[in-house]
Structure formats: C-alpha cells, structure tokens
Scaffold this active site. Sequence first.
Site, PDB file in Angstrom:
ATOM      1  N   LYS A 189       0.820  -1.200   0.000  1.00 25.40           N
ATOM      2  CA  LYS A 189       0.000   0.000   0.000  1.00 25.40           C
ATOM      3  C   LYS A 189       0.866   1.266   0.000  1.00 25.40           C
ATOM      4  O   LYS A 189       0.418   2.326  -0.398  1.00 25.40           O
ATOM      5  CB  LYS A 189      -0.871   0.023   1.269  1.00 25.40           C
ATOM      6  CG  LYS A 189      -1.845  -1.089   1.398  1.00 25.40           C
ATOM      7  CD  LYS A 189      -2.587  -0.921   2.745  1.00 25.40           C
ATOM      8  CE  LYS A 189      -3.433  -2.132   3.047  1.00 25.40           C
ATOM      9  NZ  LYS A 189      -3.949  -2.056   4.440  1.00 25.40           N
ATOM     10  N   GLY A 190       2.099   1.145   0.466  1.00 26.72           N
ATOM     11  CA  GLY A 190       2.924   2.320   0.752  1.00 26.72           C
ATOM     12  C   GLY A 190       3.143   3.295  -0.383  1.00 26.72           C
ATOM     13  O   GLY A 190       3.405   4.473  -0.154  1.00 26.72           O
ATOM     14  N   LYS A 216      17.108   3.427   1.828  1.00 30.48           N
ATOM     15  CA  LYS A 216      17.806   3.381   3.119  1.00 30.48           C
ATOM     16  C   LYS A 216      18.983   2.433   2.959  1.00 30.48           C
ATOM     17  O   LYS A 216      18.886   1.251   3.278  1.00 30.48           O
ATOM     18  CB  LYS A 216      16.845   2.759   4.143  1.00 30.48           C
ATOM     19  CG  LYS A 216      16.409   3.638   5.271  1.00 30.48           C
ATOM     20  CD  LYS A 216      15.739   2.786   6.326  1.00 30.48           C
ATOM     21  CE  LYS A 216      14.278   3.062   6.442  1.00 30.48           C
ATOM     22  NZ  LYS A 216      13.642   2.281   7.527  1.00 30.48           N
ATOM     23  N   ASP A 218      14.427  -0.745   1.459  1.00 31.65           N
ATOM     24  CA  ASP A 218      15.076  -0.864   2.762  1.00 31.65           C
ATOM     25  C   ASP A 218      16.096  -2.001   2.681  1.00 31.65           C
ATOM     26  O   ASP A 218      17.246  -1.790   2.315  1.00 31.65           O
ATOM     27  CB  ASP A 218      13.963  -1.121   3.789  1.00 31.65           C
ATOM     28  CG  ASP A 218      14.444  -1.154   5.221  1.00 31.65           C
ATOM     29  OD1 ASP A 218      15.571  -0.706   5.479  1.00 31.65           O
ATOM     30  OD2 ASP A 218      13.699  -1.615   6.100  1.00 31.65           O
ATOM     31  N   GLU A 229       7.866   2.163  -6.080  1.00 26.25           N
ATOM     32  CA  GLU A 229       8.019   1.725  -4.687  1.00 26.25           C
ATOM     33  C   GLU A 229       8.140   2.935  -3.766  1.00 26.25           C
ATOM     34  O   GLU A 229       8.724   3.955  -4.137  1.00 26.25           O
ATOM     35  CB  GLU A 229       9.292   0.876  -4.553  1.00 26.25           C
ATOM     36  CG  GLU A 229       9.037  -0.614  -4.423  1.00 26.25           C
ATOM     37  CD  GLU A 229       8.411  -1.024  -3.090  1.00 26.25           C
ATOM     38  OE1 GLU A 229       7.680  -0.224  -2.469  1.00 26.25           O
ATOM     39  OE2 GLU A 229       8.648  -2.161  -2.674  1.00 26.25           O
ATOM     40  N   ASP A 230       7.628   2.790  -2.565  1.00 30.69           N
ATOM     41  CA  ASP A 230       7.768   3.873  -1.593  1.00 30.69           C
ATOM     42  C   ASP A 230       9.202   3.942  -1.059  1.00 30.69           C
ATOM     43  O   ASP A 230       9.833   4.984  -1.060  1.00 30.69           O
ATOM     44  CB  ASP A 230       6.769   3.712  -0.427  1.00 30.69           C
ATOM     45  CG  ASP A 230       6.783   2.320   0.198  1.00 30.69           C
ATOM     46  OD1 ASP A 230       7.501   1.434  -0.308  1.00 30.69           O
ATOM     47  OD2 ASP A 230       6.073   2.113   1.208  1.00 30.69           O
ATOM     48  N   ARG A 274      -0.398   7.059   7.112  1.00 33.54           N
ATOM     49  CA  ARG A 274      -0.255   7.113   5.651  1.00 33.54           C
ATOM     50  C   ARG A 274      -0.735   8.454   5.078  1.00 33.54           C
ATOM     51  O   ARG A 274      -0.295   8.880   4.030  1.00 33.54           O
ATOM     52  CB  ARG A 274      -1.069   5.995   4.988  1.00 33.54           C
ATOM     53  CG  ARG A 274      -0.555   4.586   5.272  1.00 33.54           C
ATOM     54  CD  ARG A 274      -1.198   3.599   4.304  1.00 33.54           C
ATOM     55  NE  ARG A 274      -1.056   2.214   4.727  1.00 33.54           N
ATOM     56  CZ  ARG A 274       0.017   1.457   4.488  1.00 33.54           C
ATOM     57  NH1 ARG A 274       1.037   1.963   3.835  1.00 33.54           N
ATOM     58  NH2 ARG A 274       0.063   0.203   4.890  1.00 33.54           N
ATOM     59  N   PHE A 301      13.087   5.072  10.970  1.00 32.50           N
ATOM     60  CA  PHE A 301      11.787   4.589  10.512  1.00 32.50           C
ATOM     61  C   PHE A 301      10.910   5.787  10.183  1.00 32.50           C
ATOM     62  O   PHE A 301      10.640   6.629  11.029  1.00 32.50           O
ATOM     63  CB  PHE A 301      11.110   3.701  11.560  1.00 32.50           C
ATOM     64  CG  PHE A 301       9.974   2.925  10.970  1.00 32.50           C
ATOM     65  CD1 PHE A 301      10.215   1.746  10.265  1.00 32.50           C
ATOM     66  CD2 PHE A 301       8.670   3.398  11.060  1.00 32.50           C
ATOM     67  CE1 PHE A 301       9.164   1.048   9.678  1.00 32.50           C
ATOM     68  CE2 PHE A 301       7.617   2.700  10.483  1.00 32.50           C
ATOM     69  CZ  PHE A 301       7.862   1.531   9.791  1.00 32.50           C
ATOM     70  N   VAL A 302      10.502   5.848   8.919  1.00 32.27           N
ATOM     71  CA  VAL A 302       9.742   7.012   8.461  1.00 32.27           C
ATOM     72  C   VAL A 302       8.284   6.661   8.183  1.00 32.27           C
ATOM     73  O   VAL A 302       7.961   5.528   7.826  1.00 32.27           O
ATOM     74  CB  VAL A 302      10.380   7.646   7.204  1.00 32.27           C
ATOM     75  CG1 VAL A 302      11.668   8.361   7.552  1.00 32.27           C
ATOM     76  CG2 VAL A 302      10.628   6.610   6.109  1.00 32.27           C
ATOM     77  N   ASP A 330       3.466   3.770   6.395  1.00 28.31           N
ATOM     78  CA  ASP A 330       2.735   3.571   7.642  1.00 28.31           C
ATOM     79  C   ASP A 330       3.594   2.976   8.750  1.00 28.31           C
ATOM     80  O   ASP A 330       4.682   2.440   8.522  1.00 28.31           O
ATOM     81  CB  ASP A 330       1.583   2.591   7.411  1.00 28.31           C
ATOM     82  CG  ASP A 330       2.080   1.142   7.286  1.00 28.31           C
ATOM     83  OD1 ASP A 330       3.024   0.917   6.494  1.00 28.31           O
ATOM     84  OD2 ASP A 330       1.560   0.257   7.983  1.00 28.31           O
TER      85      ASP A 330
HETATM   86  P1  IMP Z   1      12.427  -4.134   2.067  1.00 30.66           P
HETATM   87  O1  IMP Z   1      11.923  -5.424   1.503  1.00 30.66           O
HETATM   88  O2  IMP Z   1      13.135  -4.326   3.376  1.00 30.66           O
HETATM   89  O3  IMP Z   1      13.239  -3.317   1.094  1.00 30.66           O
HETATM   90  O4  IMP Z   1      11.177  -3.307   2.534  1.00 30.66           O
HETATM   91  C1  IMP Z   1      10.413  -2.622   1.690  1.00 30.66           C
HETATM   92  C2  IMP Z   1       9.087  -2.297   2.342  1.00 30.66           C
HETATM   93  O5  IMP Z   1       9.146  -2.221   3.760  1.00 30.66           O
HETATM   94  C3  IMP Z   1       8.660  -0.933   1.877  1.00 30.66           C
HETATM   95  O6  IMP Z   1       7.978  -0.998   0.651  1.00 30.66           O
HETATM   96  C4  IMP Z   1       7.818  -0.445   3.029  1.00 30.66           C
HETATM   97  O7  IMP Z   1       6.486  -0.859   2.856  1.00 30.66           O
HETATM   98  C5  IMP Z   1       8.420  -1.102   4.248  1.00 30.66           C
HETATM   99  N1  IMP Z   1       9.326  -0.177   4.936  1.00 30.66           N
HETATM  100  C6  IMP Z   1      10.670  -0.209   4.974  1.00 30.66           C
HETATM  101  N2  IMP Z   1      11.185   0.805   5.685  1.00 30.66           N
HETATM  102  C7  IMP Z   1      10.124   1.513   6.129  1.00 30.66           C
HETATM  103  C8  IMP Z   1       9.989   2.727   6.919  1.00 30.66           C
HETATM  104  O8  IMP Z   1      10.965   3.370   7.363  1.00 30.66           O
HETATM  105  N3  IMP Z   1       8.729   3.143   7.134  1.00 30.66           N
HETATM  106  C9  IMP Z   1       7.620   2.494   6.664  1.00 30.66           C
HETATM  107  N4  IMP Z   1       7.701   1.384   5.912  1.00 30.66           N
HETATM  108  C10 IMP Z   1       8.941   0.894   5.652  1.00 30.66           C
HETATM  109 MG    MG Z   2       5.987  -0.953   0.354  1.00 32.85          MG
END
Ligand code: IMP
Ligand code: MG
Length: 183
Positions: A45-46, A133, A105, A101-102, A167, A154-155, A161
């Site tokens: 959803k992000g 990040k 991470d 993508e939002d 959100r 953490f944002v 969210d």
């Molecule tokens: P990844 O698989 O660890 O790269 O995570 C990606 C997903 O984790 C993102 O699309 C977000 O939905 C969530 N996410 C990662 N970091 C944050 C944050 O700081 N705030 C909120 N959601 C996050």
């Molecule tokens: Mg996401």
Amino acid sequence: MTGFSPPEVTSLIGAHELCARVEELAAEITRDYAGRSLVLLCVLKGSFVFAADLARSIALPVRCEFLGVRSYGDDTKSSGVVQITQDLTRPVEGDDILIVEDIVDTGLTLSYLREQLRSRNPASIKVAALLHKPARMQRHVEIDYLGFTIEDVFVVGYGLDYAERYRNLPFLGVLDPSGIAAS
Ligand code: IMP
Ligand code: MG
C-alpha cells in the site's frame, strides 16, 4: 497544505520538497520514455501517494496497475518474508513496466518483485523509488529513479505507515516509537 501533524512524528522531508522532487523524477521519466507508453506498477500500500503524484506529472500515455505486497508485520523491522496479497488484473507481456516503490530498505521486496515480473515477459522493467535506506541493504537492487536517500530511521507519512497509521500525513516524518502509546 493542510493535514494533521501528530507530536510523535518529526518532519524529515516537507510536502513542498516532496512535490518538487517527484516532478523532477516525472520529467526524467517523460524524457526517457518519449514516444512510448508505460505501465506504472504501484506497489501497495505504501506507494499509493507517490504513485498518484508521479502519474499525474508524467506527460505520456500511462496504464496504472496495482500489486499488493506485504513484507512487514506491525513492526518497524522487516520480516524478510514477501507475500503477494493482490495480483495484477491484466497481463504485462511486452509492456514497459515502471515499478513504483515507496522505500527500498533491505531490498528483499524489490528483488523478489523483479524476479516475479521478469517471468511474465515484459519488454522492460525499471524502478522508481521515493526513498532508499542503504544502511540496511541485504540485496542489491538497481533503482533507476530515486527521490531521496535517507538514514537508518523509521519514516512514516506520504503513504508510508506504522501499523497502518500515518499514511495520510502530507509530509515524510521520523516516528518516535516512545510517543505512540501516549497518542
Ligand atoms: P524491504 O523489503 O526491506 O526493502 O522493505 C520494503 C518495504 O518495507 C517498503 O515498501 C515499506 O512498505 C516497508 N518499509 C521499509 N522501511 C520503512 C519505513 O521506514 N517506514 C515504513 N515502511 C517501511
Ligand atoms: Mg511498500
């Protein structure tokens, strides 16, 4: 811009700065895909706020698709498990896909998505991510259009969210977990 600003969230990137950067990314995308059309693949959803702003600034024919993905529990740490909660409604074979993508991470979500989409034979796959990040990177993934690189915090806001909250904040902020219980 109106919108509420809870005390446990400290602003990191303001609404105007977000808007200006999204417009720059859209202009770049418009130039790169000139004469073509593209499928904007919004990762739910992000990414819904970022995708809505980006889509409206891209001056090309665009088709919007939505993919539901879950990689987080109700926590600020990645579960490392990626789950597709809602699939595309149409084939993307032969299409130019831009994954929206939002935040990238650990990179696990994006690398999983790229793999999944490649098997559906699109003409091309590129990635637009609002945030990156790098401190927590586990899997290297190419980001073709990046909004901002941020520290390991953490944002929330602008679509992102914590436990489904925040959100709708018009800005991007850092969440102070000790302030949540009190609010
Ligand atoms: P990844 O698989 O660890 O790269 O995570 C990606 C997903 O984790 C993102 O699309 C977000 O939905 C969530 N996410 C990662 N970091 C944050 C944050 O700081 N705030 C909120 N959601 C996050
Ligand atoms: Mg996401």
